[in-house]
Design a protein around this motif. Structure first.
Motif: not given
Length: 308
Positions: A269-279
């Motif tokens: 998720a960090i590599r893909a810039h998936e903010g919702t998944t990171i949070v």
């Protein structure tokens, strides 16, 4: 009643901590410069109408404070939101939690059994070569960075000696999880063994131990029942909070051993810039850590009569 009242007050305090930490994470992820929707297109920019539709769908046009409030309200309903590809974050985590939990619990069990054993052994043999060997071995292994230890263990114990699978979970539990769990457990072993050693030594000098000896109790009963119970308090505190830390520390280890757990989900998720998944993953780990902290307070009450 005192236990219930104390835990209630502790729970209220942890609620404020939860809101504060989740707000900080949410701001760090979504208040940074850049548009995560436009980043979905990569080198080929998305049409303006598609960008606007996606921003409206994911509530990104609302003020940041409203986005956070809507997200927190969703959390209380068990909804961790959708990633920017329309996939449920809760479903993604649910599919990967079994791997991460199995890895963390295996490492935790190794810490519990081996760490307490080494600590008690070092305390009973204080000042001898065994005591010094336990101390220096835990210091040396605990000082090695986790990725160095993981790669070395994978190369030596997995690839060369073929004692464990090199990567993946095809061999199932426990073989696929034992080597990465050993890597995770090394750092906790150092702390637990030293905590137990110091605590056991302190309790062996306590007045109640001398009284038990005068009454004719055997050394095995004194150490195994009375000393161990009072010495477990600091170790239990560390072990309970470390369970939450282990779940959050699996990112590097899961990456090295190619384990499809929550840690690898967060890394992707960090590599893909998936903010919702990171949070979402970060909030889930925070919840686990806070719950274990609450359990620690209850265990203190049950283990140590002085607290009661």
């Amino acid at each position: 009643m005192r236990l219930v009242a104390g835990l209630g007050a502790r729970f209220a305090g942890l609620l404020f901590v939860f809101l504060g930490v989740t707000l900080a994470i949410y701001l760090l992820v979504f208040a940074l410069p850049g548009d995560p929707i436009r980043a979905l297109g990569g080198d080929r920019p998305l049409p303006a109408n598609v960008v606007e539709t996606l921003r409206e769908k994911y509530n990104l046009n609302a003020p940041l404070w409203k986005q956070y409030m809507d997200y927190v309200l969703g959390l209380f309903r068990g909804d961790f939101g959708l990633d920017f590809r329309g996939r449920s974050v809760s479903d993604q985590m649910a599919a990967r939690w079994p791997v991460t939990i199995a890895l963390a619990l295996t490492a935790w069990a190794i810490e519990l059994v081996v760490g307490i054993f080494l600590g008690v052994l070092a305390a009973l043999k204080a000042g001898t070569a065994i005591d010094k060997a336990v101390l220096w071995s835990t210091i040396i292994f605990g000082a090695v960075p986790v990725f160095v230890l993981a790669v070395t263990a994978q190369l030596v114990l997995g690839a060369r000696l073929k004692l464990f699978p090199v990567a993946g979970i095809e061999a199932g539990w426990p073989m696929s999880y034992m080597l990465p769990a050993l890597v995770l457990a090394v750092f906790g072993l150092a702390a637990i063994s030293r905590l137990m050693r110091d605590s056991v030594i302190d309790n062996l000098r306590a007045d109640y131990v001398r009284t038990a000896r005068v009454k004719g109790l055997s050394r095995q009963r004194i150490v195994g029942v009375h000393v161990m119970r009072n010495s477990m308090v600091p170790a239990v505190t560390y072990l309970a909070t470390d369970l939450g830390s282990l779940l959050g520390s699996t990112i590097v280890v899961e990456g090295v051993f190619n384990l499809p757990g929550v840690g690898s989900l967060l890394f992707d998720a960090i590599r893909a810039h998936e903010g919702t998944t990171i949070v979402g993953v970060s909030v889930a780990l925070i919840l686990i850590f806070l719950i274990t902290s609450l359990v620690v307070d209850a265990l203190h009450y049950l283990l140590d009569p002085r607290i009661r």
